[in-house]
Design a protein around this motif. Structure first.
Motif, PDB file in Angstrom:
ATOM      1  N   VAL A   1      32.582  17.670 -36.045  1.00  0.00           N
ATOM      2  CA  VAL A   1      32.694  17.154 -37.310  1.00  0.00           C
ATOM      3  C   VAL A   1      31.456  17.478 -38.088  1.00  0.00           C
ATOM      4  O   VAL A   1      30.266  17.477 -37.577  1.00  0.00           O
ATOM      5  N   VAL A   2      31.474  18.245 -39.032  1.00  0.00           N
ATOM      6  CA  VAL A   2      30.680  18.957 -39.805  1.00  0.00           C
ATOM      7  C   VAL A   2      30.259  18.246 -41.230  1.00  0.00           C
ATOM      8  O   VAL A   2      29.326  18.734 -41.844  1.00  0.00           O
ATOM      9  N   GLY A   3      31.417  17.625 -41.830  1.00  0.00           N
ATOM     10  CA  GLY A   3      31.278  16.966 -42.982  1.00  0.00           C
ATOM     11  C   GLY A   3      31.916  15.730 -43.282  1.00  0.00           C
ATOM     12  O   GLY A   3      32.803  15.350 -42.450  1.00  0.00           O
ATOM     13  N   GLN A   4      31.522  14.886 -43.984  1.00  0.00           N
ATOM     14  CA  GLN A   4      32.298  13.498 -44.433  1.00  0.00           C
ATOM     15  C   GLN A   4      32.361  13.109 -45.845  1.00  0.00           C
ATOM     16  O   GLN A   4      31.301  13.456 -46.513  1.00  0.00           O
ATOM     17  N   LEU A   5      33.239  12.554 -46.184  1.00  0.00           N
ATOM     18  CA  LEU A   5      33.338  11.897 -47.578  1.00  0.00           C
ATOM     19  C   LEU A   5      34.002  10.482 -47.278  1.00  0.00           C
ATOM     20  O   LEU A   5      35.153  10.573 -46.868  1.00  0.00           O
TER      21      LEU A   5
ATOM     22  N   MET B   1      36.818  17.730 -51.072  1.00  0.00           N
ATOM     23  CA  MET B   1      36.812  16.792 -52.497  1.00  0.00           C
ATOM     24  C   MET B   1      38.448  16.978 -53.108  1.00  0.00           C
ATOM     25  O   MET B   1      38.936  16.277 -53.436  1.00  0.00           O
ATOM     26  N   THR B   2      38.837  18.306 -52.622  1.00  0.00           N
ATOM     27  CA  THR B   2      40.473  18.496 -53.041  1.00  0.00           C
ATOM     28  C   THR B   2      41.277  17.807 -52.359  1.00  0.00           C
ATOM     29  O   THR B   2      42.010  17.245 -53.059  1.00  0.00           O
ATOM     30  N   ALA B   3      41.053  17.709 -50.967  1.00  0.00           N
ATOM     31  CA  ALA B   3      41.774  16.662 -50.367  1.00  0.00           C
ATOM     32  C   ALA B   3      41.698  15.220 -50.953  1.00  0.00           C
ATOM     33  O   ALA B   3      42.808  14.533 -50.919  1.00  0.00           O
ATOM     34  N   PHE B   4      40.445  14.904 -51.181  1.00  0.00           N
ATOM     35  CA  PHE B   4      40.129  13.502 -51.409  1.00  0.00           C
ATOM     36  C   PHE B   4      40.799  13.197 -52.873  1.00  0.00           C
ATOM     37  O   PHE B   4      41.515  12.005 -53.192  1.00  0.00           O
ATOM     38  N   ILE B   5      40.798  13.972 -53.688  1.00  0.00           N
ATOM     39  CA  ILE B   5      41.485  14.006 -55.193  1.00  0.00           C
ATOM     40  C   ILE B   5      42.915  13.614 -54.991  1.00  0.00           C
ATOM     41  O   ILE B   5      43.408  12.935 -55.520  1.00  0.00           O
ATOM     42  N   LYS B   6      43.587  14.588 -54.081  1.00  0.00           N
ATOM     43  CA  LYS B   6      44.932  14.551 -53.690  1.00  0.00           C
ATOM     44  C   LYS B   6      45.245  13.146 -53.123  1.00  0.00           C
ATOM     45  O   LYS B   6      46.256  12.467 -53.707  1.00  0.00           O
TER      46      LYS B   6
END
Length: 163
Positions: free
Chosen positions: A56-60, A109-114
């Motif tokens: 895991v290298v990033g999180q939102l 961010m793209t996945a989150f917006i979707k």
């Protein structure tokens, strides 16, 4: 990045997510482990991780509310969180420094917006510092000006994306 996966966070990701927070934010701004744990448990559909080659290298992470004022510090502990709220509020978008500038945050961010559209949210709201306004603007966010928030003693801009 063929080995990058964007997925919903799980409790097993908690230590990695806290490590990311501590490496990407000053201590006064980083979320506590307990806050991250609560967000994973209470609103997993608003908490994504980026996993590269099994790490895991990033999180939102986020919360949801009908309120338009996102300056309430208690909201970061999900006090006032409403999964059915019209607004989804990003608390943190972060990628470990050694993995930055590779498009990982953009993919999250793209996945989150979707996902936000799938959840029928009306707006994505967030607070950011001056230097990140261009980044969020590239994703369609508009700057609503200086926020009343003084989280961590910093100056924040309110950003919004109408969905």
């Amino acid at each position: 990045m063929t080995n990058l996966t964007i997925r919903t966070a799980e409790l097993d990701d908690l230590t990695a997510c806290h490590t990311i927070e501590c490496n990407c934010f000053p201590a006064a701004e980083a979320a506590l482990t307990s806050s991250l744990e609560q967000r994973i448990i209470e609103y997993p559909e608003g908490f994504f991780v980026a996993e590269l080659d099994g790490r895991v290298v990033g999180q939102l992470n986020s919360g949801s509310t009908d309120k338009d004022d996102i300056t309430d510090e208690e909201f970061k502990q999900l006090i006032g969180h409403d999964p059915e709220g019209k607004n989804i509020v990003i608390f943190s978008l972060a990628v470990l420094p050694e993995f930055q500038h590779r498009g990982i945050a953009d993919q999250m961010m793209t996945a989150f917006i979707k996902q936000s559209r799938k959840l029928d949210k009306k707006n994505i709201l967030l607070l950011c510092k001056d230097n990140l306004i261009p980044y969020y603007s590239r994703h369609g966010f508009t700057d609503s000006g200086i926020s009343e928030s003084n989280h961590g003693g910093a100056t924040w801009h309110e950003m919004a994306l109408a969905l």
